[in-house]
Design a protein around this motif. Structure first.
Motif, PDB file in Angstrom:
ATOM      1  N   ASN A   1      -1.848   4.535   9.982  1.00  0.00           N
ATOM      2  CA  ASN A   1      -3.311   4.478   9.606  1.00  0.00           C
ATOM      3  C   ASN A   1      -3.631   4.958   8.439  1.00  0.00           C
ATOM      4  O   ASN A   1      -4.764   4.446   7.882  1.00  0.00           O
ATOM      5  N   LEU A   2      -2.905   5.622   7.471  1.00  0.00           N
ATOM      6  CA  LEU A   2      -3.364   6.068   6.317  1.00  0.00           C
ATOM      7  C   LEU A   2      -3.148   4.970   5.265  1.00  0.00           C
ATOM      8  O   LEU A   2      -2.258   4.195   5.369  1.00  0.00           O
ATOM      9  N   LYS A   3      -4.082   4.832   4.170  1.00  0.00           N
ATOM     10  CA  LYS A   3      -3.783   3.921   3.226  1.00  0.00           C
ATOM     11  C   LYS A   3      -3.904   4.710   1.715  1.00  0.00           C
ATOM     12  O   LYS A   3      -4.388   5.648   1.589  1.00  0.00           O
TER      13      LYS A   3
ATOM     14  N   GLY B   1       2.318  11.647  -1.139  1.00  0.00           N
ATOM     15  CA  GLY B   1       1.245  12.790  -0.713  1.00  0.00           C
ATOM     16  C   GLY B   1       1.663  13.655   0.215  1.00  0.00           C
ATOM     17  O   GLY B   1       2.510  13.579   1.065  1.00  0.00           O
ATOM     18  N   LEU B   2       0.741  14.880   0.364  1.00  0.00           N
ATOM     19  CA  LEU B   2       1.038  15.931   1.437  1.00  0.00           C
ATOM     20  C   LEU B   2       0.980  15.351   2.607  1.00  0.00           C
ATOM     21  O   LEU B   2       1.525  16.064   3.502  1.00  0.00           O
TER      22      LEU B   2
ATOM     23  N   SER C   1       0.903  -1.317   0.145  1.00  0.00           N
ATOM     24  CA  SER C   1      -0.047  -0.038  -0.035  1.00  0.00           C
ATOM     25  C   SER C   1       0.853   1.244  -0.042  1.00  0.00           C
ATOM     26  O   SER C   1       2.205   1.118   0.156  1.00  0.00           O
ATOM     27  N   THR C   2       0.494   2.466  -0.321  1.00  0.00           N
ATOM     28  CA  THR C   2       1.043   3.660  -0.159  1.00  0.00           C
ATOM     29  C   THR C   2       1.673   3.840   1.265  1.00  0.00           C
ATOM     30  O   THR C   2       2.792   4.396   1.217  1.00  0.00           O
ATOM     31  N   THR C   3       1.080   3.425   2.267  1.00  0.00           N
ATOM     32  CA  THR C   3       1.384   3.275   3.660  1.00  0.00           C
ATOM     33  C   THR C   3       2.730   2.395   3.925  1.00  0.00           C
ATOM     34  O   THR C   3       3.893   2.715   4.491  1.00  0.00           O
TER      35      THR C   3
ATOM     36  N   VAL D   1      10.464  13.818  -2.163  1.00  0.00           N
ATOM     37  CA  VAL D   1      10.161  12.722  -2.751  1.00  0.00           C
ATOM     38  C   VAL D   1       9.028  12.031  -1.924  1.00  0.00           C
ATOM     39  O   VAL D   1       8.140  11.531  -2.471  1.00  0.00           O
ATOM     40  N   VAL D   2       9.018  12.325  -0.503  1.00  0.00           N
ATOM     41  CA  VAL D   2       7.675  11.617   0.181  1.00  0.00           C
ATOM     42  C   VAL D   2       6.618  12.499  -0.466  1.00  0.00           C
ATOM     43  O   VAL D   2       5.492  11.924  -0.445  1.00  0.00           O
TER      44      VAL D   2
END
Length: 376
Positions: free
Chosen positions: A374-376, A326-327, A297-299, A320-321
């Protein structure tokens, strides 16, 4: 560019600290080499880039014969596009590196050796149950230098009862032998190993984290004073001698792992082969890939980027992050680094986040505190 990792799961004897997949029986070696070649063919379309380095790990790849090595090389070069001057590393045990074997290796495509020295002292080697002795540790390097320029050695620190003086003597011997690359690791106690059993039974003293930290500080200072770059937490290289294999892992390049228990990373997917030799051989023989897969996943990718890059001289690029993840991830990172900046453990150089000298030994722990949960 991409990498190939070939896992050779055989050893003469079991080191007390090792939890890698291997067998001390060579019963399936011929079948295993054939299966490795077949897996290479089955997976030849997976890598989207040319192969720039090939790494034989284990286990003990120096148990391979010239015929076995050449069979694997022929399969690779028939099935993959390999760059003109790839780095091709073979891990070797000192007791295997006699003059005859080194002459043989020099006739193959191998152009870099990684020698598992671990220590130049007999008491350390016996505690770890290494197959070689102190004399072979030194002799293997002297002989190898007759045939290979690009040589790395492994050394282990934090060994119970290893004094600071003995650790300094280990480093002094490595420097005297003029090897251009050293990989050095703290002795860790893994579950289900002989070392864990002996410590639990009080046969061997427990590993001392404070001692390991002192050894690490000595290591960094000594290597830097001698012109080595600590380009990744455990790796020290002279200019032009960074390991391409190690660098590929820590900078997120794609790699294909071939053989039982080998791991791969391609197109945001991680996979790992079964860690059982007969099951691996049977599945490959049937034209099946005995592997599990995980789509990151992105996380997951953010966390891995933080973990791997914080260990290196290249650090974590905040831009790069922001671009890749994403922001929200960039904001989360900037918010959570403040405590470590105040403690003098992290520093920002422009947009690049790096550990300080005081933070280097704690880099994995710091990275875990920067993970997104917690973010996906």
């Amino acid at each position: 560019m991409s990498s190939l990792y070939i896992h050779i799961p055989f050893c003469k004897q079991a080191c007390h600290y090792c939890d890698f997949h291997f067998s001390t029986s060579l019963k399936y070696k011929d079948d295993l080499v054939k299966a490795i070649c077949k897996e290479l063919i089955l997976r030849k379309e997976e890598l989207p880039h040319d192969v720039e380095n090939i790494y034989f790990g284990g286990g003990t790849p120096s148990l391979l014969s010239e015929e076995e090595l050449n069979l694997i090389f022929k399969t690779i070069y028939d099935s993959y596009t390999v760059v003109k001057h790839p780095e091709i590393t073979l891990e070797a045990n000192p007791d295997d590196l006699d003059l005859k074997y080194l002459k043989m290796l020099s006739r193959t495509r191998v152009n870099r050796l990684s020698i598992g020295i671990q220590s130049f002292f007999e008491e350390d080697l016996k505690l770890m149950n290494r197959a070689h002795n102190a004399e072979e540790a030194e002799t293997s390097i002297l002989l190898a230098k007759q045939f290979f320029d690009n040589i790395s050695i492994d050394l282990i620190y934090g060994i119970p009862d290893m004094s600071e003086e003995r650790w300094k003597a280990n480093l002094a011997k490595a420097l005297e032998l003029e090897v251009p690359h050293i990989s050095s690791y703290a002795l860790t106690v893994e579950p289900n190993t002989a070392l864990k059993h002996f410590i639990d039974k009080e046969i061997i003293p427990p590993v001392d984290d404070d001692l390991a930290k002192k050894h690490f500080d000595i290591l960094v200072e000594t290597m830097q004073n001698e012109g080595f770059e600590n380009y990744e937490f455990s790796n020290f290289g002279k200019s032009g001698y960074y390991s391409k294999n190690n660098t590929a892992y820590w900078t997120g390049k794609y790699y294909l792992g071939i053989g039982p228990s080998a791991h791969s990373f391609v197109n945001r997917t991680r996979s790992w082969n079964v860690n059982n030799n007969p099951k691996y051989i049977k599945a490959i023989g049937a034209g099946e890939l005995p592997a599990d897969h995980e789509q990151l996943s992105t996380t997951d990718r953010y966390n891995e980027y933080i973990m791997t890059r914080l260990r290196t001289i290249w650090g974590v690029d905040v831009k790069v992050v922001e671009k890749e993840f994403g922001l929200n991830y960039a904001a989360y990172l900037m918010d959570h680094i403040q405590q470590f900046q105040q403690q003098g453990l992290l520093k920002l150089e422009g947009d690049v986040l790096k550990v300080t000298g005081d933070g280097k030994f704690l880099s994995d722990g710091i990275a875990s505190e920067l993970f997104m949960l917690n973010l996906k």
